[in-house]
Motif scaffolding. Structure first.
Motif, PDB file in Angstrom:
ATOM      1  N   THR A 264       0.901  -1.401  -0.486  1.00 22.60           N
ATOM      2  CA  THR A 264      -0.051   0.232   0.113  1.00 22.60           C
ATOM      3  C   THR A 264       0.551   1.197  -0.171  1.00 22.60           C
ATOM      4  O   THR A 264       2.013   1.055   0.404  1.00 22.60           O
ATOM      5  CB  THR A 264      -1.112   0.133   1.622  1.00 22.60           C
ATOM      6  OG1 THR A 264       0.140  -0.028   2.398  1.00 22.60           O
ATOM      7  CG2 THR A 264      -1.776  -1.264   0.817  1.00 22.60           C
ATOM      8  N   GLN A 269       3.246   9.011  -0.216  1.00 22.39           N
ATOM      9  CA  GLN A 269       3.120   9.162  -1.547  1.00 22.39           C
ATOM     10  C   GLN A 269       2.007   9.155  -2.093  1.00 22.39           C
ATOM     11  O   GLN A 269       1.326  10.116  -2.982  1.00 22.39           O
ATOM     12  CB  GLN A 269       3.434   7.367  -1.738  1.00 22.39           C
ATOM     13  CG  GLN A 269       4.895   7.560  -1.694  1.00 22.39           C
ATOM     14  CD  GLN A 269       5.241   5.290  -2.866  1.00 22.39           C
ATOM     15  OE1 GLN A 269       3.875   5.286  -1.321  1.00 22.39           O
ATOM     16  NE2 GLN A 269       5.566   5.120  -2.969  1.00 22.39           N
ATOM     17  N   ASP A 293      13.970  11.585  -1.825  1.00 23.66           N
ATOM     18  CA  ASP A 293      15.218  10.427  -1.430  1.00 23.66           C
ATOM     19  C   ASP A 293      14.828   9.321  -1.540  1.00 23.66           C
ATOM     20  O   ASP A 293      13.774   8.478  -2.637  1.00 23.66           O
ATOM     21  CB  ASP A 293      15.282   9.848  -0.153  1.00 23.66           C
ATOM     22  CG  ASP A 293      16.980   9.808   0.233  1.00 23.66           C
ATOM     23  OD1 ASP A 293      17.611  10.437  -0.347  1.00 23.66           O
ATOM     24  OD2 ASP A 293      17.094  10.174   1.783  1.00 23.66           O
ATOM     25  N   VAL A 294      16.314   8.948  -2.586  1.00 20.39           N
ATOM     26  CA  VAL A 294      16.693   7.389  -2.780  1.00 20.39           C
ATOM     27  C   VAL A 294      15.773   6.255  -2.453  1.00 20.39           C
ATOM     28  O   VAL A 294      15.742   5.926  -1.112  1.00 20.39           O
ATOM     29  CB  VAL A 294      18.078   6.525  -3.085  1.00 20.39           C
ATOM     30  CG1 VAL A 294      18.426   7.571  -4.630  1.00 20.39           C
ATOM     31  CG2 VAL A 294      18.668   7.325  -2.366  1.00 20.39           C
ATOM     32  N   GLY A 295      14.715   5.425  -3.100  1.00 23.98           N
ATOM     33  CA  GLY A 295      13.672   4.058  -2.328  1.00 23.98           C
ATOM     34  C   GLY A 295      12.896   4.827  -2.193  1.00 23.98           C
ATOM     35  O   GLY A 295      11.704   4.026  -1.676  1.00 23.98           O
ATOM     36  N   LYS A 298       9.237   6.862  -5.349  1.00 21.09           N
ATOM     37  CA  LYS A 298       8.647   7.734  -7.199  1.00 21.09           C
ATOM     38  C   LYS A 298       8.178   7.679  -7.900  1.00 21.09           C
ATOM     39  O   LYS A 298       7.071   7.742  -8.562  1.00 21.09           O
ATOM     40  CB  LYS A 298      10.170   8.914  -7.262  1.00 21.09           C
ATOM     41  CG  LYS A 298      10.540   9.866  -6.475  1.00 21.09           C
ATOM     42  CD  LYS A 298      11.472  10.640  -6.689  1.00 21.09           C
ATOM     43  CE  LYS A 298      12.647  10.102  -6.993  1.00 21.09           C
ATOM     44  NZ  LYS A 298      13.360   9.657  -5.676  1.00 21.09           N
ATOM     45  N   THR A 299       8.217   5.886  -8.678  1.00 14.46           N
ATOM     46  CA  THR A 299       7.730   5.135  -9.608  1.00 14.46           C
ATOM     47  C   THR A 299       6.319   5.521  -9.763  1.00 14.46           C
ATOM     48  O   THR A 299       5.556   5.426 -10.574  1.00 14.46           O
ATOM     49  CB  THR A 299       8.966   4.367 -10.206  1.00 14.46           C
ATOM     50  OG1 THR A 299      10.294   4.576  -9.738  1.00 14.46           O
ATOM     51  CG2 THR A 299       9.115   3.818 -11.462  1.00 14.46           C
ATOM     52  N   PRO A 448       9.205   4.336   2.541  1.00 16.46           N
ATOM     53  CA  PRO A 448       8.132   2.562   2.506  1.00 16.46           C
ATOM     54  C   PRO A 448       8.605   1.904   3.948  1.00 16.46           C
ATOM     55  O   PRO A 448       9.539   1.788   4.499  1.00 16.46           O
ATOM     56  CB  PRO A 448       8.652   1.428   1.267  1.00 16.46           C
ATOM     57  CG  PRO A 448       8.835   2.373   0.751  1.00 16.46           C
ATOM     58  CD  PRO A 448      10.199   3.756   0.935  1.00 16.46           C
ATOM     59  N   PRO A 449       7.800   1.270   4.453  1.00 19.01           N
ATOM     60  CA  PRO A 449       7.729   0.463   5.782  1.00 19.01           C
ATOM     61  C   PRO A 449       8.836  -0.287   5.660  1.00 19.01           C
ATOM     62  O   PRO A 449       9.019  -1.077   4.651  1.00 19.01           O
ATOM     63  CB  PRO A 449       6.736   0.139   6.342  1.00 19.01           C
ATOM     64  CG  PRO A 449       5.644   0.384   5.309  1.00 19.01           C
ATOM     65  CD  PRO A 449       5.759   1.521   4.260  1.00 19.01           C
ATOM     66  N   ARG A 451      11.791  -1.200   5.977  1.00 24.42           N
ATOM     67  CA  ARG A 451      13.335  -1.006   5.074  1.00 24.42           C
ATOM     68  C   ARG A 451      14.189  -0.548   6.072  1.00 24.42           C
ATOM     69  O   ARG A 451      14.229  -0.239   7.601  1.00 24.42           O
ATOM     70  CB  ARG A 451      13.520   0.555   4.857  1.00 24.42           C
ATOM     71  CG  ARG A 451      12.443   0.103   3.135  1.00 24.42           C
ATOM     72  CD  ARG A 451      13.238   0.035   2.021  1.00 24.42           C
ATOM     73  NE  ARG A 451      12.330   0.217   0.939  1.00 24.42           N
ATOM     74  CZ  ARG A 451      12.444   1.246   0.051  1.00 24.42           C
ATOM     75  NH1 ARG A 451      12.621   1.952   0.275  1.00 24.42           N
ATOM     76  NH2 ARG A 451      10.900   0.307  -1.034  1.00 24.42           N
ATOM     77  N   ASP A 553      16.705  -0.459  -9.465  1.00 29.51           N
ATOM     78  CA  ASP A 553      16.196  -1.474  -8.282  1.00 29.51           C
ATOM     79  C   ASP A 553      15.927  -2.719  -8.048  1.00 29.51           C
ATOM     80  O   ASP A 553      15.076  -3.443  -9.270  1.00 29.51           O
ATOM     81  CB  ASP A 553      14.327  -0.936  -8.464  1.00 29.51           C
ATOM     82  CG  ASP A 553      13.601  -1.235  -7.075  1.00 29.51           C
ATOM     83  OD1 ASP A 553      13.704  -1.209  -6.590  1.00 29.51           O
ATOM     84  OD2 ASP A 553      12.741  -1.245  -7.564  1.00 29.51           O
ATOM     85  N   PRO A 555      15.544  -5.537  -4.959  1.00 34.79           N
ATOM     86  CA  PRO A 555      15.505  -5.515  -3.569  1.00 34.79           C
ATOM     87  C   PRO A 555      16.024  -6.738  -2.664  1.00 34.79           C
ATOM     88  O   PRO A 555      16.229  -6.497  -1.747  1.00 34.79           O
ATOM     89  CB  PRO A 555      13.918  -5.466  -3.003  1.00 34.79           C
ATOM     90  CG  PRO A 555      13.436  -4.952  -4.785  1.00 34.79           C
ATOM     91  CD  PRO A 555      14.453  -5.154  -5.785  1.00 34.79           C
ATOM     92  N   ARG A 582      16.744  -1.790  -0.941  1.00 36.86           N
ATOM     93  CA  ARG A 582      15.241  -1.836  -1.320  1.00 36.86           C
ATOM     94  C   ARG A 582      14.611  -2.443  -0.425  1.00 36.86           C
ATOM     95  O   ARG A 582      13.971  -3.246  -0.537  1.00 36.86           O
ATOM     96  CB  ARG A 582      15.516  -1.670  -2.156  1.00 36.86           C
ATOM     97  CG  ARG A 582      16.610  -0.522  -2.721  1.00 36.86           C
ATOM     98  CD  ARG A 582      16.403  -0.063  -4.351  1.00 36.86           C
ATOM     99  NE  ARG A 582      16.239   1.538  -4.445  1.00 36.86           N
ATOM    100  CZ  ARG A 582      16.116   1.990  -5.080  1.00 36.86           C
ATOM    101  NH1 ARG A 582      14.829   1.694  -5.938  1.00 36.86           N
ATOM    102  NH2 ARG A 582      15.421   3.760  -5.257  1.00 36.86           N
TER     103      ARG A 582
HETATM  104  P1  ADP Z   1      12.961   5.817  -6.494  1.00 33.71           P
HETATM  105  O1  ADP Z   1      11.910   6.902  -5.689  1.00 33.71           O
HETATM  106  O2  ADP Z   1      14.152   6.160  -5.438  1.00 33.71           O
HETATM  107  O3  ADP Z   1      12.077   5.858  -7.522  1.00 33.71           O
HETATM  108  P2  ADP Z   1      10.985   3.596  -6.427  1.00 33.71           P
HETATM  109  O4  ADP Z   1       9.569   4.130  -7.033  1.00 33.71           O
HETATM  110  O5  ADP Z   1      12.071   2.931  -7.243  1.00 33.71           O
HETATM  111  O6  ADP Z   1      11.893   5.002  -5.659  1.00 33.71           O
HETATM  112  O7  ADP Z   1      11.002   2.841  -5.277  1.00 33.71           O
HETATM  113  C1  ADP Z   1      11.958   1.942  -4.646  1.00 33.71           C
HETATM  114  C2  ADP Z   1      11.130   0.802  -4.305  1.00 33.71           C
HETATM  115  O8  ADP Z   1      10.075   0.628  -3.522  1.00 33.71           O
HETATM  116  C3  ADP Z   1      10.583   0.036  -5.585  1.00 33.71           C
HETATM  117  O9  ADP Z   1      10.653  -1.834  -5.300  1.00 33.71           O
HETATM  118  C4  ADP Z   1       9.656  -0.094  -5.593  1.00 33.71           C
HETATM  119  O10 ADP Z   1       8.081  -1.063  -5.663  1.00 33.71           O
HETATM  120  C5  ADP Z   1       9.115  -0.097  -3.967  1.00 33.71           C
HETATM  121  N1  ADP Z   1       8.061   0.867  -3.335  1.00 33.71           N
HETATM  122  C6  ADP Z   1       7.799   1.670  -3.647  1.00 33.71           C
HETATM  123  N2  ADP Z   1       6.594   2.419  -2.893  1.00 33.71           N
HETATM  124  C7  ADP Z   1       6.449   1.651  -1.902  1.00 33.71           C
HETATM  125  C8  ADP Z   1       5.549   1.030  -0.576  1.00 33.71           C
HETATM  126  N3  ADP Z   1       4.501   1.793  -0.311  1.00 33.71           N
HETATM  127  N4  ADP Z   1       5.982   0.125  -0.180  1.00 33.71           N
HETATM  128  C9  ADP Z   1       6.385  -0.603  -0.113  1.00 33.71           C
HETATM  129  N5  ADP Z   1       7.626  -1.090  -1.048  1.00 33.71           N
HETATM  130  C10 ADP Z   1       7.050   0.285  -2.037  1.00 33.71           C
END
Ligand code: ADP
Ligand code: MG
Length: 688
Positions: A264, A269, A293-295, A298-299, A448-449, A451, A553, A555, A582
């Motif tokens: 979720t 986000q 921040d990285v991770g 954002k995608t 995301p939680p 990590r 990415d 994980p 990740r």
């Molecule tokens: P960045 O912001 O660095 O672009 P990404 O969009 O690549 O980050 O996301 C990093 C990782 O976290 C990906 O594997 C993504 O699927 C996962 N992710 C994104 N949002 C969540 C979330 N809310 N809970 C768990 N994992 C998430």
């Protein structure tokens, strides 16, 4: 007023002046000294300290030629009980003859520690007689930045004349800041500030001037930052005048996508996705920058924005700065879009001829609704049927111009697409609001939680064997690892060669691991195959150049070795390290440096070891490298200031923004002249 209005500035100097950006009297006045010398007083010899740049006076005690490693003339100068040695490596016989014992000299130079006593090497000097007795400078002596063929004396002459002109013709440099603003922010008047900085009085604080903290300096920096702020607002205002397609969407694809996600969204986000959702419904183009921040995820936020455009029967283009990153996005988005029954098109510089033609046709006809690509998307012949949304990842690699080029590709109706820009270079808020005053800002300030933090160690490469064993152990536990080679070789070919060598060595040292290599020279398909293999767990160790820096990415990868991290900047290291940590396993990053470390490298690696917060790292990076490098806009000159320095002057940025509001509200007539004065030749960027 052209600089030739100043007496004595001839055609010959014009070319040279142009090199340092000076063509008007105003330019001369804004050409501020780099530093100052104090020739206003004589410093008693007894209190001299190493490093002082001072005037001293004394009597020649002796003058002799010393034949050591280098022939030199040593003059012992005394004043009371104190003395100093003057050392000359170049001197004439007559010069020596003039320095007879008993002669009184006045010297200016830098005091340094000699073999026996304090000394000055090649000081400027003159004999003191009645005529020079009283002659001391009345102001601090300015030292100007210059170019070959233009001497300090020319600059002093020019600025002297420009200041004289200004005192009789104040209109040569009108004060564009209204009095109420000056009072409010306690800024001196322009002419006074300029005069002070070119000729500071003897009691001016060299320290304060050196730090750029004098009110006169702040006044000029303030005005320049204000002009910059106004021009970005103007850019934004013009953008908001062009209509855009409102993209309401019906929420169907969005719901499907959210339903298919294995997680979720975080609160941050959701908030940012909602901000974007509202923007897209407007009939004015969204211009929003998402910092995270990285991770931080954002995608997926970008993907949700995309669904809204797609639901509204419009096209979406996603542009990434490197092919590798674009490929990565292609894979993620393909996964998501497949589940929605949508196709994703793919366009990079490698697509040529017929393949390319087919892609372009499908975009122009609107058959393909979603395209992922690199700069290739900016090319002139790329057209869309109805482009509704442009997503740009890792914005710091693109300049304003490139950002704008995609706007032109809106398809029919002259409507402008919405723009979503994502960056992983978080910068302090007030700086962001200055650098990106043409954009709305959103911040994903939550990870995301689950990590686990990446623990980072800094070790010398003499412990390479140990590190290799560590990789072995990690991979035995079914973890995956990155081995990043950072190389200084200029040519990409050599860099890739060196990475190949490393991969070769590691394969020999770790025969039971599945090792592969990626670098910038591999064919796109090869690269993609390797990345896919790594992502799907078919590879244990990925050796790479820094091409994997952004966005990749995987994980399950929980160990990263960075060779020679001392060669990289903080932001780049932070990006690289962001590739691990990740998943839900504890991750490690080994910074394996080659000793000895320079002071600044030690500091950077220390920051990396102790800090995970992208904002803290970015702030440090700003301090260490300056905003041009960090914001990545050096080429476009967006953040290049003549006088201001956004790091040094950070504490005034909020006032500057407020002042811009006040000016627009109460003194509109000052806005255009201010922009002309400070942005001038860079007009093109006001007009993009
Ligand atoms: P960045 O912001 O660095 O672009 P990404 O969009 O690549 O980050 O996301 C990093 C990782 O976290 C990906 O594997 C993504 O699927 C996962 N992710 C994104 N949002 C969540 C979330 N809310 N809970 C768990 N994992 C998430
Ligand atoms: Mg990313």
């Amino acid at each position: 007023m052209p600089v030739t209005a100043l007496k004595g500035v001839g055609v010959r100097n014009l070319e040279r002046l142009k090199k340092v950006g000076v063509s008007t009297v105003q330019d001369v006045l804004f050409h501020l000294p780099l530093r100052y010398q104090d020739r206003t007083r004589i410093t008693p010899m007894a209190v001299l300290q190493q490093g002082d740049q001072v005037v001293v006076e004394g009597v020649v005690e002796s003058a002799e030629i010393r034949f050591g490693r280098r022939r030199s003339l040593l003059v012992l100068l005394t004043e009371g009980d104190a003395s100093i040695t003057l050392r000359f490596f170049y001197f004439s016989a007559s010069q020596k003859a003039g320095l007879t014992p008993g002669v009184r000299l006045r010297c200016f130079g830098e005091v340094r520690k000699g073999p026996g006593s304090l000394e000055m090497v090649h000081p400027e000097y003159q004999r003191v007689n009645d005529a020079v007795e009283e002659q001391m400078e009345e102001t601090l002596t300015p030292i100007y930045p210059t170019t070959e063929g233009l001497h300090q004396l020319s600059w002093r002459g020019m600025t002297e004349k420009a200041l004289a002109l200004l005192s009789v013709q104040p209109e040569a440099l009108p004060d564009l800041l209204p009095v109420d603003l000056l009072n409010r922010y306690q800024l001196p008047e322009l002419a006074a500030a300029v005069a002070y900085l070119h000729r500071p009085p003897p009691d001016a604080s060299l320290e304060q001037l050196g730090e750029g903290g004098h009110p006169a300096q702040r006044r000029l920096a303030f005005e320049e930052l204000l002009a910059h702020q106004l021009s970005l607002r103007e850019l934004r205002r013009r953008q908001q005048q062009t209509p855009a397609r409102p993209l309401h969407g019906n929420g169907n694809l969005r719901q499907q996508l959210l339903g298919a996600l294995p997680f979720t969204l975080t609160g941050a986000q959701q908030r940012v996705a909602a901000e974007i959702g509202e923007d897209l419904k407007r009939d004015r183009p969204m211009m929003r920058l998402v910092q995270g921040d990285v991770g931080s995820g954002k995608t997926i936020v970008a993907a949700l924005a995309a669904t809204q455009a797609l639901e509204s029967e419009h096209q979406v283009a996603l542009m990434a700065p490197t092919e590798l990153l674009a490929e990565q996005h292609l894979r993620s988005f393909k996964g998501w879009m497949d589940s929605l029954g949508l196709e994703v098109a793919w366009l990079t510089g490698r697509h040529k001829g017929k393949t390319r033609r087919l892609i372009l046709d499908s975009l122009a006809a609107g058959e393909k609704r979603f395209v992922v690509g690199t700069h290739a998307l900016l090319q002139e012949d790329v057209a869309f049927q109805a482009l509704g949304l442009v997503i740009i990842d890792e914005q710091h690699r693109f300049g304003v111009h490139q950002r704008m080029a995609l706007r032109e590709k809106s398809g029919v109706g002259g409507l402008v697409p919405h723009q979503l820009i994502m960056t992983a270079t978080p910068i302090p808020r007030s700086l962001a609001m200055t650098a990106y005053a043409d954009l709305d800002l959103s911040l994903i300030d939550e990870l995301p939680p689950g990590r686990l933090p990446v623990s980072t160690v800094v070790i010398p490469d003499s412990r390479r064997e140990e590190v290799i064993e560590r990789v072995q152990a990690a991979c035995r536990e079914h973890r995956q690892a990155y081995w990043v080679c950072t190389l200084i070789e200029e040519s990409e070919a050599l860099q890739c060669q060196a990475a190949e060598d490393t991969a070769q060595q590691l394969s020999e040292a770790l025969p039971d691991l599945r090792i592969a290599l990626v670098h910038g020279r591999l064919k796109s398909a090869e690269k993609e195959a390797v990345m896919l293999g790594f992502q799907q767990g078919e590879l244990d160790l990925l050796v790479s150049t820094t091409v994997i820096e952004v966005g990749v990415d995987v994980p399950n990868a929980s160990l990263m070795i960075i060779e020679n991290p001392e060669r990289l900047g903080l932001a780049q290291l932070h990006q690289l390290r962001g590739r691990v940590g990740r998943g839900t396993k504890e991750s490690h990053c080994v910074l394996m440096y080659h000793p000895p470390l320079s002071g600044s490298a030690r500091e950077r690696l220390g920051v990396m070891r102790d800090t995970r917060d992208g904002f803290v790292i970015a702030r440090k990076d700003l301090e260490l490298r300056g905003p041009g490098e960090v914001l990545g806009t050096r080429q476009t000159g967006e953040m290049q200031f003549r006088i201001a320095d956004v790091v040094r002057d950070q504490q005034m940025l909020d006032d500057v923004r407020q002042a811009a509001e006040l000016l627009l509200e109460h003194h509109e007539n000052r806005v255009a002249p201010l922009m002309r004065r400070w942005i001038g030749q860079r007009e093109q960027y006001i007009n993009v």
